[in-house]
Motif scaffolding. Structure first.
Motif, PDB file in Angstrom:
ATOM      1  N   GLY A 160       0.826  -1.192   0.000  1.00 50.49           N
ATOM      2  CA  GLY A 160       0.000   0.000   0.000  1.00 50.49           C
ATOM      3  C   GLY A 160       0.864   1.247   0.000  1.00 50.49           C
ATOM      4  N   LYS A 161       0.291   2.380   0.416  1.00 50.13           N
ATOM      5  CA  LYS A 161       0.991   3.654   0.359  1.00 50.13           C
ATOM      6  C   LYS A 161       1.745   3.977   1.644  1.00 50.13           C
ATOM      7  CE  LYS A 161      -2.290   5.743  -2.893  1.00 50.13           C
ATOM      8  NZ  LYS A 161      -3.218   6.888  -3.134  1.00 50.13           N
ATOM      9  N   ALA A 162       1.454   3.270   2.703  1.00 51.66           N
ATOM     10  CA  ALA A 162       2.014   3.657   3.989  1.00 51.66           C
ATOM     11  C   ALA A 162       3.006   2.657   4.560  1.00 51.66           C
ATOM     12  CB  ALA A 162       0.894   3.881   4.998  1.00 51.66           C
ATOM     13  N   ALA A 163       3.341   1.613   3.834  1.00 45.97           N
ATOM     14  CA  ALA A 163       4.253   0.607   4.379  1.00 45.97           C
ATOM     15  C   ALA A 163       5.097  -0.007   3.270  1.00 45.97           C
ATOM     16  CB  ALA A 163       3.475  -0.483   5.110  1.00 45.97           C
ATOM     17  N   SER A 164       6.314  -0.341   3.615  1.00 48.64           N
ATOM     18  CA  SER A 164       7.217  -1.034   2.701  1.00 48.64           C
ATOM     19  C   SER A 164       8.246  -1.791   3.525  1.00 48.64           C
ATOM     20  CB  SER A 164       7.906  -0.051   1.747  1.00 48.64           C
ATOM     21  OG  SER A 164       8.708   0.872   2.471  1.00 48.64           O
ATOM     22  N   ALA A 165       8.926  -2.701   2.871  1.00 46.43           N
ATOM     23  CA  ALA A 165       9.970  -3.478   3.535  1.00 46.43           C
ATOM     24  C   ALA A 165      11.251  -3.388   2.730  1.00 46.43           C
ATOM     25  CB  ALA A 165       9.540  -4.937   3.682  1.00 46.43           C
ATOM     26  N   GLN A 224       3.020   7.543   8.692  1.00 43.31           N
ATOM     27  CA  GLN A 224       1.739   8.044   9.172  1.00 43.31           C
ATOM     28  C   GLN A 224       1.842   9.559   9.306  1.00 43.31           C
ATOM     29  OE1 GLN A 224      -1.186   6.319   9.673  1.00 43.31           O
ATOM     30  NE2 GLN A 224      -2.039   8.389   9.881  1.00 43.31           N
ATOM     31  N   GLY A 225       1.251  10.266   8.363  1.00 40.00           N
ATOM     32  CA  GLY A 225       1.329  11.714   8.395  1.00 40.00           C
ATOM     33  C   GLY A 225       2.760  12.187   8.293  1.00 40.00           C
ATOM     34  N   PRO A 226       3.203  13.066   9.223  1.00 36.94           N
ATOM     35  CA  PRO A 226       4.568  13.590   9.157  1.00 36.94           C
ATOM     36  C   PRO A 226       5.616  12.685   9.792  1.00 36.94           C
ATOM     37  CG  PRO A 226       3.409  14.611  10.974  1.00 36.94           C
ATOM     38  CD  PRO A 226       2.415  13.704  10.287  1.00 36.94           C
ATOM     39  N   VAL A 227       5.219  11.497  10.256  1.00 37.09           N
ATOM     40  CA  VAL A 227       6.142  10.621  10.979  1.00 37.09           C
ATOM     41  C   VAL A 227       6.489   9.393  10.141  1.00 37.09           C
ATOM     42  CG1 VAL A 227       6.497   9.222  13.042  1.00 37.09           C
ATOM     43  CG2 VAL A 227       5.254  11.386  13.208  1.00 37.09           C
ATOM     44  N   ASP A 228       7.791   9.126  10.009  1.00 38.06           N
ATOM     45  CA  ASP A 228       8.297   7.903   9.387  1.00 38.06           C
ATOM     46  C   ASP A 228       8.916   7.029  10.472  1.00 38.06           C
ATOM     47  OD1 ASP A 228       7.574   8.906   6.914  1.00 38.06           O
ATOM     48  OD2 ASP A 228       9.588   9.635   6.437  1.00 38.06           O
ATOM     49  N   LEU A 229       8.539   5.752  10.479  1.00 38.87           N
ATOM     50  CA  LEU A 229       9.060   4.818  11.465  1.00 38.87           C
ATOM     51  C   LEU A 229       9.721   3.654  10.750  1.00 38.87           C
ATOM     52  CD1 LEU A 229       9.297   3.920  14.438  1.00 38.87           C
ATOM     53  CD2 LEU A 229       7.074   2.782  14.163  1.00 38.87           C
ATOM     54  N   ARG A 230      10.946   3.336  11.146  1.00 40.34           N
ATOM     55  CA  ARG A 230      11.681   2.207  10.571  1.00 40.34           C
ATOM     56  C   ARG A 230      12.047   1.244  11.686  1.00 40.34           C
ATOM     57  NH1 ARG A 230      16.238   3.451   6.247  1.00 40.34           N
ATOM     58  NH2 ARG A 230      14.285   3.850   5.116  1.00 40.34           N
ATOM     59  N   LEU A 231      11.673  -0.030  11.529  1.00 37.11           N
ATOM     60  CA  LEU A 231      11.896  -1.061  12.540  1.00 37.11           C
ATOM     61  C   LEU A 231      12.682  -2.215  11.937  1.00 37.11           C
ATOM     62  CD1 LEU A 231       8.231  -1.201  13.948  1.00 37.11           C
ATOM     63  CD2 LEU A 231      10.163   0.040  14.955  1.00 37.11           C
ATOM     64  N   GLY A 232      13.744  -2.634  12.621  1.00 36.64           N
ATOM     65  CA  GLY A 232      14.507  -3.784  12.157  1.00 36.64           C
ATOM     66  C   GLY A 232      15.976  -3.450  11.992  1.00 36.64           C
ATOM     67  N   GLN A 233      16.698  -4.336  11.324  1.00 38.25           N
ATOM     68  CA  GLN A 233      18.133  -4.158  11.120  1.00 38.25           C
ATOM     69  C   GLN A 233      18.349  -3.139  10.012  1.00 38.25           C
ATOM     70  OE1 GLN A 233      20.598  -7.663  11.292  1.00 38.25           O
ATOM     71  NE2 GLN A 233      21.906  -6.903   9.644  1.00 38.25           N
ATOM     72  N   GLN A 234      19.058  -2.066  10.311  1.00 41.39           N
ATOM     73  CA  GLN A 234      19.156  -0.944   9.386  1.00 41.39           C
ATOM     74  C   GLN A 234      20.506  -0.260   9.496  1.00 41.39           C
ATOM     75  OE1 GLN A 234      16.626   2.474  11.034  1.00 41.39           O
ATOM     76  NE2 GLN A 234      15.840   0.696  12.179  1.00 41.39           N
ATOM     77  N   ILE A 235      20.892   0.370   8.388  1.00 49.00           N
ATOM     78  CA  ILE A 235      22.097   1.189   8.337  1.00 49.00           C
ATOM     79  C   ILE A 235      21.690   2.642   8.542  1.00 49.00           C
ATOM     80  CG2 ILE A 235      23.969   2.030   6.866  1.00 49.00           C
ATOM     81  CD1 ILE A 235      23.918  -0.709   5.452  1.00 49.00           C
ATOM     82  N   ILE A 236      22.277   3.294   9.538  1.00 47.16           N
ATOM     83  CA  ILE A 236      22.015   4.706   9.807  1.00 47.16           C
ATOM     84  C   ILE A 236      23.331   5.449   9.632  1.00 47.16           C
ATOM     85  CG2 ILE A 236      21.152   6.391  11.456  1.00 47.16           C
ATOM     86  CD1 ILE A 236      19.626   4.157  12.852  1.00 47.16           C
ATOM     87  N   ALA A 237      23.445   6.195   8.540  1.00 50.49           N
ATOM     88  CA  ALA A 237      24.677   6.913   8.214  1.00 50.49           C
ATOM     89  C   ALA A 237      24.452   8.409   8.419  1.00 50.49           C
ATOM     90  CB  ALA A 237      25.091   6.631   6.771  1.00 50.49           C
ATOM     91  N   TRP A 238      25.218   9.002   9.316  1.00 42.73           N
ATOM     92  CA  TRP A 238      25.116  10.435   9.591  1.00 42.73           C
ATOM     93  C   TRP A 238      26.372  11.150   9.125  1.00 42.73           C
ATOM     94  CZ3 TRP A 238      22.715  11.021  15.202  1.00 42.73           C
ATOM     95  CH2 TRP A 238      21.363  10.643  15.144  1.00 42.73           C
ATOM     96  N   GLY A 239      26.198  12.421   8.758  1.00 43.36           N
ATOM     97  CA  GLY A 239      27.344  13.251   8.386  1.00 43.36           C
ATOM     98  C   GLY A 239      27.268  13.732   6.950  1.00 43.36           C
ATOM     99  N   ARG A 240      27.752  14.955   6.697  1.00 44.59           N
ATOM    100  CA  ARG A 240      27.719  15.552   5.368  1.00 44.59           C
ATOM    101  C   ARG A 240      29.104  15.728   4.744  1.00 44.59           C
ATOM    102  NH1 ARG A 240      23.047  17.874   7.725  1.00 44.59           N
ATOM    103  NH2 ARG A 240      21.252  17.830   6.313  1.00 44.59           N
TER     104      ARG A 240
END
Length: 422
Positions: free
Chosen positions: A77-82, A108-124
């Motif tokens: 649908g429009k609100a979920a993906s894997a 959901q609206g202005p909030v994005d939620l990611r659950l599970g094993q993920q790569i989070i890369a910070w920095g510019r």
């Protein structure tokens, strides 16, 4: 690392879910007409390579490598993906596999939620990122692209979008450490500990137009372990790679001035050095990077950055009287890049494309102006077709054995990889 059954099971589960959603009419028309690959949004690559040596500071040479990479990203649908991504590979006589990411995205609206094993890369900043502390890399992995050395950590991440601004919160209940080469010494055993303490982070940022910036805070374990004394016995000296608690306050900014892109990134890291007598735990430090980039009329891209590291309360490991403690402290300081009270240098990235962008040559270098050690990564990539790409390159480390890059001289290598993407 040997997770082939887990990886295959996860892909099979995603396939079953996507197939069920399509059968129920939840998949779009394109997915229905295109079959399972479009329904799963599947992609991947097959890779064959030759490496003149490993990246493990050992004596292994002439390594043939074969790997398969697969990614599926079905939508519900429009609100979920894997998103599920992983690889299986064989380097010489060594077989391994890894699940890089396996998470669910919910919106959901202005909030994005990611659950599970993920790569989070910070920095510019480019390649050197003082605020990139949340998820690890395997620096021994035989891949041409540095981004492919990343792998994810199980956690939850929420992003609250507020126009051009966003507030990100991350909770990482299962810590995973960076993996980097240590080498072997007769009579010395080094073990890698596997702590599982939770970590958390916050970031507030502005994106989208004009000047982009962010401020961030991380409280958790250090992704870069310290080399510490673990004991001694009949088998010799025992050392351990141990991840200690840190707190990191960071910020970055990026913008455009005329034809130049400008960026800067900095962080101050509080460590647990003062919490005990173990002098091998790295000391608190400041790490900053600032630079500019430009693409010239002939297509040449140049990025030049200056970096600075300053250690609070620095003490020279060579001043330690006991020879055994001095040797361990020196190696610990080299691994932690805390050999000097202040260390500074430059990084350079230059690239150019020819033949209708099918041939790209790139040179990445980092030079320490403090001790003169340096690292270079020349790379040539040629697209034989839309799906087939040849990459030839090298890792070159230079400097004295008592320097950050010089200790990696035995990891200098050359490679060639043929990659078929689908």
């Amino acid at each position: 690392m040997k997770r082939v059954p887990v990886l295959l099971a996860a892909i099979a589960a995603a396939s079953l879910v996507a197939a069920s959603a399509r059968a129920a009419g939840e998949a779009d028309d394109k997915a229905t007409q295109g079959g399972w690959r479009e329904a799963l949004n599947a992609s991947g690559s097959l890779r064959g390579a030759y490496w003149s040596s490993t990246r493990d500071l050992d004596d292994e040479q002439h390594i043939p490598s074969a790997s398969a990479w697969l990614k599926v990203a079905p939508r519900f649908g429009k609100a979920a993906s894997a998103h599920i991504e992983g690889w299986v590979r064989r380097d010489g006589d060594k077989s391994q596999s890894q699940m890089r990411e396996a998470y669910l995205d919910l919106r959901q609206g202005p909030v994005d939620l990611r659950l599970g094993q993920q790569i989070i890369a910070w920095g510019r900043a480019d390649e050197l990122n003082p605020t990139d502390n949340l998820t690890p890399r395997d620096y021994t992995l035989l891949v041409p692209e540095a981004s492919d050395q990343r792998f994810g950590t199980v956690g939850a991440r929420a992003v609250w979008h507020l126009g051009d601004y966003a507030l990100t919160g991350a909770w990482l209940p299962r810590f995973r450490s960076n993996i980097f080469p240590i080498g072997t010494t007769p009579g010395v055993t080094v073990t890698r500990e596997a702590p599982h303490d939770a970590g958390a982070a916050l970031k507030f940022e502005r994106t989208g137009r004009g000047v982009e910036w962010s401020v961030s805070y991380y409280d958790g374990l250090d992704p870069n372990p310290d080399l510490v004394f673990a004991g001694a016995g009949p088998g010799g000296l025992q050392l351990a790679l141990r991840n200690h608690p840190i707190r990191v306050l960071g910020a970055d900014v990026a913008g455009v001035l005329g034809r130049y892109g400008l960026r800067a990134e900095a962080a101050y890291t509080w460590t647990s050095h003062d919490e005990g007598p173990n002098a091998l735990v790295k000391k608190p430090f400041f790490y900053g990077v600032a630079g500019a980039d430009r693409t010239f009329d002939n297509g040449t891209y140049v990025n030049l950055q200056y970096y600075l590291r300053h250690i609070a309360g620095f003490s020279d490991p060579n001043a330690i009287a006991d020879p055994l403690q001095r040797a361990i402290a020196l190696q610990s300081a080299l691994i932690s890049n805390q050999r000097d009270a202040t260390e500074h240098g430059i990084s350079l990235r230059v690239s150019h494309r020819w033949l209708n962008d099918t041939l790209e040559v790139e040179l990445l270098g980092v030079i320490s102006l403090t001790r003169g050690d340096n690292a270079w990564r020349p790379k040539l990539t040629y697209a034989l077709s839309d799906s087939l790409k040849l990459t030839v390159g090298a890792d070159l480390f230079r400097g004295g054995r008592d320097t950050y890059f010089g200790r990696l001289r035995d990891n200098s290598l050359a490679y060639a990889e043929l990659k078929y993407a689908f």
